[in-house]
Design a protein around this motif. Sequence first.
Motif, PDB file in Angstrom:
ATOM      1  N   LEU B 124       0.802  -1.233   0.000  1.00  0.00           N
ATOM      2  CA  LEU B 124       0.000   0.000   0.000  1.00  0.00           C
ATOM      3  C   LEU B 124       0.831   1.277   0.000  1.00  0.00           C
ATOM      4  O   LEU B 124       0.356   2.308  -0.478  1.00  0.00           O
ATOM      5  CB  LEU B 124      -0.985   0.003   1.175  1.00  0.00           C
ATOM      6  CG  LEU B 124      -2.044  -1.106   1.098  1.00  0.00           C
ATOM      7  CD1 LEU B 124      -3.077  -0.930   2.188  1.00  0.00           C
ATOM      8  CD2 LEU B 124      -2.721  -1.144  -0.259  1.00  0.00           C
ATOM      9  N   VAL B 125       2.069   1.228   0.508  1.00  0.00           N
ATOM     10  CA  VAL B 125       2.898   2.438   0.461  1.00  0.00           C
ATOM     11  C   VAL B 125       3.095   2.851  -0.998  1.00  0.00           C
ATOM     12  O   VAL B 125       2.880   4.011  -1.377  1.00  0.00           O
ATOM     13  CB  VAL B 125       4.266   2.199   1.139  1.00  0.00           C
ATOM     14  CG1 VAL B 125       5.141   3.428   0.979  1.00  0.00           C
ATOM     15  CG2 VAL B 125       4.090   1.870   2.618  1.00  0.00           C
ATOM     16  N   ASN B 127       1.353   1.663  -3.653  1.00  0.00           N
ATOM     17  CA  ASN B 127       0.070   1.870  -4.326  1.00  0.00           C
ATOM     18  C   ASN B 127      -0.474   3.279  -4.090  1.00  0.00           C
ATOM     19  O   ASN B 127      -1.089   3.876  -4.969  1.00  0.00           O
ATOM     20  CB  ASN B 127      -0.960   0.837  -3.859  1.00  0.00           C
ATOM     21  CG  ASN B 127      -0.765  -0.502  -4.559  1.00  0.00           C
ATOM     22  OD1 ASN B 127       0.031  -0.610  -5.485  1.00  0.00           O
ATOM     23  ND2 ASN B 127      -1.477  -1.514  -4.111  1.00  0.00           N
ATOM     24  N   ASN B 208     -15.641  -3.646   3.812  1.00  0.00           N
ATOM     25  CA  ASN B 208     -14.943  -3.617   5.097  1.00  0.00           C
ATOM     26  C   ASN B 208     -13.518  -3.064   5.018  1.00  0.00           C
ATOM     27  O   ASN B 208     -12.848  -2.972   6.035  1.00  0.00           O
ATOM     28  CB  ASN B 208     -14.897  -5.014   5.715  1.00  0.00           C
ATOM     29  CG  ASN B 208     -16.256  -5.420   6.246  1.00  0.00           C
ATOM     30  OD1 ASN B 208     -17.087  -4.579   6.578  1.00  0.00           O
ATOM     31  ND2 ASN B 208     -16.500  -6.714   6.310  1.00  0.00           N
ATOM     32  N   TYR B 210     -10.495  -0.977   5.395  1.00  0.00           N
ATOM     33  CA  TYR B 210     -10.282   0.118   6.336  1.00  0.00           C
ATOM     34  C   TYR B 210      -9.039   0.939   5.997  1.00  0.00           C
ATOM     35  O   TYR B 210      -9.085   2.155   5.841  1.00  0.00           O
ATOM     36  CB  TYR B 210     -10.170  -0.437   7.758  1.00  0.00           C
ATOM     37  CG  TYR B 210      -9.958   0.634   8.791  1.00  0.00           C
ATOM     38  CD1 TYR B 210     -11.027   1.369   9.268  1.00  0.00           C
ATOM     39  CD2 TYR B 210      -8.689   0.926   9.265  1.00  0.00           C
ATOM     40  CE1 TYR B 210     -10.844   2.372  10.196  1.00  0.00           C
ATOM     41  CE2 TYR B 210      -8.498   1.934  10.193  1.00  0.00           C
ATOM     42  CZ  TYR B 210      -9.571   2.652  10.656  1.00  0.00           C
ATOM     43  OH  TYR B 210      -9.377   3.653  11.569  1.00  0.00           O
ATOM     44  N   LEU B 211      -7.908   0.234   5.851  1.00  0.00           N
ATOM     45  CA  LEU B 211      -6.628   0.930   5.681  1.00  0.00           C
ATOM     46  C   LEU B 211      -6.566   1.732   4.378  1.00  0.00           C
ATOM     47  O   LEU B 211      -6.171   2.902   4.374  1.00  0.00           O
ATOM     48  CB  LEU B 211      -5.495  -0.101   5.758  1.00  0.00           C
ATOM     49  CG  LEU B 211      -4.052   0.382   5.681  1.00  0.00           C
ATOM     50  CD1 LEU B 211      -3.800   1.541   6.624  1.00  0.00           C
ATOM     51  CD2 LEU B 211      -3.107  -0.766   5.990  1.00  0.00           C
ATOM     52  N   ASN B 214      -8.524   4.988   4.121  1.00  0.00           N
ATOM     53  CA  ASN B 214      -7.903   5.957   5.015  1.00  0.00           C
ATOM     54  C   ASN B 214      -6.637   6.542   4.416  1.00  0.00           C
ATOM     55  O   ASN B 214      -6.283   7.686   4.687  1.00  0.00           O
ATOM     56  CB  ASN B 214      -7.578   5.306   6.365  1.00  0.00           C
ATOM     57  CG  ASN B 214      -8.708   5.467   7.356  1.00  0.00           C
ATOM     58  OD1 ASN B 214      -9.158   6.571   7.620  1.00  0.00           O
ATOM     59  ND2 ASN B 214      -9.196   4.360   7.876  1.00  0.00           N
ATOM     60  N   LEU B 215      -5.934   5.750   3.588  1.00  0.00           N
ATOM     61  CA  LEU B 215      -4.673   6.224   3.009  1.00  0.00           C
ATOM     62  C   LEU B 215      -4.898   7.192   1.863  1.00  0.00           C
ATOM     63  O   LEU B 215      -4.112   8.115   1.668  1.00  0.00           O
ATOM     64  CB  LEU B 215      -3.837   5.036   2.502  1.00  0.00           C
ATOM     65  CG  LEU B 215      -3.071   4.216   3.539  1.00  0.00           C
ATOM     66  CD1 LEU B 215      -2.336   3.082   2.846  1.00  0.00           C
ATOM     67  CD2 LEU B 215      -2.084   5.088   4.294  1.00  0.00           C
ATOM     68  N   GLN B 226     -16.078   3.251   6.338  1.00  0.00           N
ATOM     69  CA  GLN B 226     -15.028   2.912   7.293  1.00  0.00           C
ATOM     70  C   GLN B 226     -14.096   4.090   7.566  1.00  0.00           C
ATOM     71  O   GLN B 226     -13.796   4.393   8.719  1.00  0.00           O
ATOM     72  CB  GLN B 226     -14.213   1.713   6.799  1.00  0.00           C
ATOM     73  CG  GLN B 226     -15.040   0.572   6.217  1.00  0.00           C
ATOM     74  CD  GLN B 226     -16.054  -0.008   7.185  1.00  0.00           C
ATOM     75  OE1 GLN B 226     -15.925   0.125   8.393  1.00  0.00           O
ATOM     76  NE2 GLN B 226     -17.087  -0.647   6.662  1.00  0.00           N
ATOM     77  N   LEU B 229     -15.974   6.723   9.518  1.00  0.00           N
ATOM     78  CA  LEU B 229     -16.041   6.504  10.964  1.00  0.00           C
ATOM     79  C   LEU B 229     -14.748   6.971  11.625  1.00  0.00           C
ATOM     80  O   LEU B 229     -14.752   7.494  12.735  1.00  0.00           O
ATOM     81  CB  LEU B 229     -16.304   5.031  11.275  1.00  0.00           C
ATOM     82  CG  LEU B 229     -17.728   4.534  11.009  1.00  0.00           C
ATOM     83  CD1 LEU B 229     -17.832   3.040  11.299  1.00  0.00           C
ATOM     84  CD2 LEU B 229     -18.737   5.277  11.860  1.00  0.00           C
ATOM     85  N   ARG B 230     -13.635   6.784  10.932  1.00  0.00           N
ATOM     86  CA  ARG B 230     -12.356   7.277  11.461  1.00  0.00           C
ATOM     87  C   ARG B 230     -12.385   8.796  11.589  1.00  0.00           C
ATOM     88  O   ARG B 230     -11.926   9.353  12.593  1.00  0.00           O
ATOM     89  CB  ARG B 230     -11.206   6.841  10.542  1.00  0.00           C
ATOM     90  CG  ARG B 230      -9.827   7.341  10.950  1.00  0.00           C
ATOM     91  CD  ARG B 230      -9.397   6.721  12.272  1.00  0.00           C
ATOM     92  NE  ARG B 230      -8.012   7.039  12.618  1.00  0.00           N
ATOM     93  CZ  ARG B 230      -7.608   8.177  13.176  1.00  0.00           C
ATOM     94  NH1 ARG B 230      -8.484   9.134  13.422  1.00  0.00           N
ATOM     95  NH2 ARG B 230      -6.340   8.364  13.491  1.00  0.00           N
ATOM     96  N   ARG B 233     -14.551   9.864  14.469  1.00  0.00           N
ATOM     97  CA  ARG B 233     -13.984   9.619  15.793  1.00  0.00           C
ATOM     98  C   ARG B 233     -13.354  10.877  16.376  1.00  0.00           C
ATOM     99  O   ARG B 233     -13.274  11.032  17.593  1.00  0.00           O
ATOM    100  CB  ARG B 233     -12.929   8.516  15.721  1.00  0.00           C
ATOM    101  CG  ARG B 233     -12.564   7.964  17.099  1.00  0.00           C
ATOM    102  CD  ARG B 233     -11.184   7.350  17.134  1.00  0.00           C
ATOM    103  NE  ARG B 233     -10.131   8.344  16.924  1.00  0.00           N
ATOM    104  CZ  ARG B 233      -8.850   8.121  17.190  1.00  0.00           C
ATOM    105  NH1 ARG B 233      -8.465   6.938  17.640  1.00  0.00           N
ATOM    106  NH2 ARG B 233      -7.940   9.059  16.967  1.00  0.00           N
TER     107      ARG B 233
END
Lengths: 307, 276
Positions: B124-125, B127, B208, B210-211, B214-215, B226, B229-230, B233
Motif C-alpha cells: 500500500l505504500v 500503491n 470492510n 479500512y486501511l 484511510n490512506l 469505514q 467513521l475514522r 472519531r
Amino acid sequence: MASRVSARQRWRQLPAALALLAPSIVILGAFVVYPLVRAVVLGRQRCGVTGQSCRTVGWGQYGDVFVSQEFQNALWVTVRFALITVPLGLVLGVALAVLAHKPLSGIAVFRTIFSSTVATSVAVASLMWLFLLQPDVGVLANVGWLNELIPTLKRPGLLRDPATALWSVALSSVWAGLGFTFILVTAGLQGIPEDLHEAAAIDGATGSRRFWKITLPLLGPTLLFVVIVLTTRAFQAYGEVDLLTDGGPQPGDTTTTLTYLTYGRDSLIAGDDGLRSTSAVLLFLVLLALSMIQLRLIGRRVHYGSD
Amino acid sequence: MAAERAPRGARLVGRYTLLGIVAFVVLFPVYTTVIGALKPAGKLLQNPLIPDSFTLEVLRDAWTEGRLGRYLLNSAIVAIIVTLAQVVTSVLSGYAFSMLDYPGRGVLFVLFLSTMLVPLEATLVVNRRTIGDLGWLNSYQGLAIPFAATAFGTFLVRQAMLSLPGDLRDAARIDGAGHVAFLRHVAVPLVRPTLGALALFSFLSSWNQYLWPNLITTNQEMNTVQSGLRALRESALQSPNVVMAGTIIAAIPIVIALLVFQKALVRGLTAGAVKG
C-alpha cells in the motif's frame, strides 16, 4: 483433454488466452507485483515528508530497521497480540458453538446472536468498544459502582494504562472475530456423525469425556483452519489499534503493531515513504514465514489424513 | 443433529439461562451503543446502561452533519464496482486457466497463485504513490481499481469450470460457438453458484476495507463508511452520542444483508474449512 490437442492447436489458443488473462494480469501486475518490487527498492531510501526528495541509504537500511528498538517493539507487540487473540478467540468460539449445538426450540435465535459480530467491520466494532472503555465519555467509566470496583476504568482508563491497553484492544478484536469462529466451528460440529456419540454414550462415556475424545479430535481440521485465519488476522490488525489507542499509550508505543508502525498517523516513521517501505517489506517477510509454517501444518495434516 | 438428547426440567431452565446470559454478554457492546445513540445529548453520561430517555435527533445529526448518508453511498458505489470487476476478470482468467490449453499455462497459473502470498499491507505504500501519480486520490476509481482482479477469484472460477464436463466445450465448438458465446451461454450459467459466493465475498471485503480508504482519502466527501467513521472519531469527546449513532447507521446495511444472505454466507465461509 490436453492429450487430444496437438502442439499446433495449443499455440493457436495462446492469443485468445492472453487476451482473456490481460485484465487480471494488468491489475495484479500494477497493484501487487510492481508495488512489491518497488517497495523493495524504496526500502533502501530515506524520503522527505513531502514524499519526494528520496536519497539512497543502501541495503543496510533493512538490517538497521530490523534491529531498531522501534521495529523490535512492534514485532513483539504483534506477537503478543496474536498470543492473546488467537487462543482466546478459539476457545470462546468453540465454547459458544458447543453451547448452541443442542436441539432446543429457539436455538436458531441464539445462533444468529452468536454469529452476529460477523456483521461488524473493524471500524464499527472498534468504535463500540471505544465507547465502552473510553475513560471520559465511555459507558463503563460512568457506571458508579463499577467505577469504584475497578478504579482503572476512570484513571487512567483501560486504553491508556500501559498494563491493560493491549489486552483491551485484543478483547475488542476477539469480540469482532467471534461470529466468524462460531460459524466455522458450528459447521464443523454438524459434520461429526451422530452415531459416534451414541455408540460412546452406550459404552458409558460421559459428556465431557465424549467432548475430549470424540468432538475435539474430529474438529481438528476446522480448528486448524480457524487458527490460521485468526493468526493471519492478528498479524495484519490495524483498524482496532488506529481507532482505540493510536498505537499508544505513549511513551512506549504499547500497542504499536507492525502494521501500525508502517501506516499509522502517529507512527514515528509516518511521512517517510522510504522507511515505511522498509517496514512494509519486513512485514511481508514475517507474514511469508508465517504462511510457510501454516502450509507445512496443512501439508502434514493432509498427509496424515490420507494414510 | 446433535447426539445428546434434549434436556428436560431444571436442566432445560439452566440451559436457557446460560444461553441468555451468554447472548447478553455477546450483545453488550451493541446494547450500550444503541442506548447511547437514542439518548439526547445531555443525558448520555447519566445511567449509561439504562434507556431512560429517547430521541431520534442524534441519529438524524449523524446522518446529516456526520455525513453518514454520503459515506454509505460511497461505500456502496465502490463495493459494487469492485464486485462487478472481480466477477468479470475472474470469469475471463478462470476460463483461460481451465477451458483453454496453451504453452506456459502451468507457469502462469503458479505466478497468479503466488500473488496470494503478497499481503495487502506490503503493497500500500507504493500503491498510494501510484494512485497519486494517476491523479486518483479522492476518487472512486482510486478506491476500487486496485482490487478489480484477484488470484483468489481466478482460482475459484477455475476450480468450478474444471468440474464441468470436458465434452461441453467440444460440443459447443462443433456447433461453431466462439469463446465469448460459449462463456456467455454455457460456462457462466453453469458456474453461477460459485460466482454468487465470489460476489458476496468481494462485496463484503471491499465494504470492510479500512486501511486503503484511510490512506487515499483526504476529502471528506469521498470517505467510505469505514474511513468516515475514522473521521467521525475525531469528535468522540465533544459529541459522543453522534459518533455512537454513526456507528449504528454504519452497521445496519450489513446486518440486513447478512440476515438475507445468511445461508449463502455460511456456505461460503465454511467451504474452505470443511473441505480443507
